[in-house]
Design a protein around this motif. Structure first.
Motif, PDB file in Angstrom:
ATOM      1  N   PRO A   1       0.833  -1.215   0.000  1.00  0.00           N
ATOM      2  CA  PRO A   1       0.000   0.000   0.000  1.00  0.00           C
ATOM      3  C   PRO A   1       0.864   1.260   0.000  1.00  0.00           C
TER       4      PRO A   1
ATOM      5  N   ARG B   1       0.709   3.804   1.817  1.00  0.00           N
ATOM      6  CA  ARG B   1       1.080   4.269   3.155  1.00  0.00           C
ATOM      7  C   ARG B   1       2.367   3.618   3.653  1.00  0.00           C
TER       8      ARG B   1
ATOM      9  N   SER C   1      -2.714   8.456   5.226  1.00  0.00           N
ATOM     10  CA  SER C   1      -2.637   6.989   5.096  1.00  0.00           C
ATOM     11  C   SER C   1      -3.038   6.468   3.708  1.00  0.00           C
ATOM     12  N   TRP C   2      -3.750   7.239   2.904  1.00  0.00           N
ATOM     13  CA  TRP C   2      -4.146   6.891   1.545  1.00  0.00           C
ATOM     14  C   TRP C   2      -4.804   5.512   1.429  1.00  0.00           C
ATOM     15  N   PRO C   3      -5.975   5.334   2.024  1.00  0.00           N
ATOM     16  CA  PRO C   3      -6.671   4.043   1.900  1.00  0.00           C
ATOM     17  C   PRO C   3      -7.020   3.703   0.452  1.00  0.00           C
TER      18      PRO C   3
ATOM     19  N   ASN D   1      -5.051   4.413  -2.011  1.00  0.00           N
ATOM     20  CA  ASN D   1      -3.761   4.255  -2.684  1.00  0.00           C
ATOM     21  C   ASN D   1      -3.538   5.300  -3.783  1.00  0.00           C
TER      22      ASN D   1
ATOM     23  N   ALA E   1      -7.643   8.712  11.424  1.00  0.00           N
ATOM     24  CA  ALA E   1      -6.802   7.536  11.209  1.00  0.00           C
ATOM     25  C   ALA E   1      -5.727   7.421  12.274  1.00  0.00           C
TER      26      ALA E   1
END
Length: 280
Positions: free
Chosen positions: A115, A117, A157-159, A161, A196
């Motif tokens: 991922p 993150r 965190s860029w869930p 992506n 987050a």
């Protein structure tokens, strides 16, 4: 893209069709495998491919043959397949939603893309690339990010992506009239980062408690039963499976790590229905 094309059209798109094969088939059409003969075909989101079509992909891999829809002649193709998915194919195999034989045929040289993150050092380069791309598409001078904005983008965190990062940059470029993007242009990320980080700061005990509270909101309405045993079983199964995975199925080593007797571990594997060979 196996997820974007309707099931009814995907087969003819991959294998082609003969004239008159169905309504609207006014002429023969070559499928993607024929077009890629001698080269490479990329199957994106293969985890979403229907089971019946998976069997035909398996035939291409094993026999190197395809048959056009509406045809009866087998055509030889020499095509290398590169496949990608955002799903856990091992889990889908266990759930009988993906063919096990096809999974092992495809899983020759796996590349796990971590991922975004977990590779935050790539974010500044990606930000620069997407800024250039977005501005070029809009035919405006290339914009830049302040250090504060770049830190915000790097810490998020860029869930979603890379796709989420690209869309975030594009939105900021569209909405901001300034040549320099500030942290204020990404204010939505600041709120998400706060939520987050709150979860990331929790200990394992805190995370378990948070999950229990959300799952057992109606505890006062529950009848008497073996709640303790049920919760313990739900925690034990993934824990034992994880340790066995890390020890490559070595039960002696796994028992030592868990701090339990080997016979106890063997009994728990049976009681919790953990198929060691299948899970690892």
């Amino acid at each position: 893209n196996c997820a974007a094309i309707p099931k009814e059209l995907l087969e003819s798109e991959l294998f082609g069709f003969e004239k008159g094969a169905f309504t609207g088939a006014v002429e023969r059409k070559l499928g993607k495998f024929e077009q890629a003969n001698g080269g490479t075909i990329f199957l994106d989101e293969i985890g979403d491919m229907p089971l019946d079509l998976q069997a035909k992909i398996l035939r291409v891999l094993q026999e190197k043959e395809v048959t056009r829809t509406g045809g009866n002649q087998s055509l030889t193709v020499d095509t290398r397949i590169v496949a990608a998915t955002n799903q856990n194919l091992e889990e889908r195999v266990r759930q009988k939603e993906f063919r096990e034989d096809l999974y092992y045929r495809l899983n020759v040289v796996p590349i796990d893309l971590v991922p975004l993150r977990e590779r935050s050092e790539d974010i500044p380069l990606l930000v620069e690339y997407f800024l250039t791309k977005s501005c070029s598409e809009m035919e405006i001078p290339v914009k830049q990010c302040t250090q504060e904005a770049l830190r915000l983008l790097t810490d998020y965190s860029w869930p979603g992506n890379v796709r989420e990062l690209e869309n975030t940059i594009k939105r900021a470029v569209i909405l901001s009239s300034d040549p320099m993007l500030t942290a204020g242009d990404f204010s939505g990320l600041r709120r998400s980062s706060t939520t987050a980080s709150r979860s990331e700061e929790l200990s394992l005990e805190g995370l378990v408690e948070m999950k229990l509270r959300s799952s057992l909101d109606n505890l006062d309405k529950m009848e008497t039963g073996d709640l303790y045993g049920l919760v313990l079983k739900e925690i034990e199964r993934p824990l034992i499976r994880f340790v066995l995975e890390k020890t490559r199925g070595n039960q002696v080593k796994a028992a030592d790590i868990l701090g339990i007797n080997r016979n106890t571990l063997r009994k728990k594997i049976q009681d919790l229905d953990i198929d060691v060979k299948k899970d690892l």
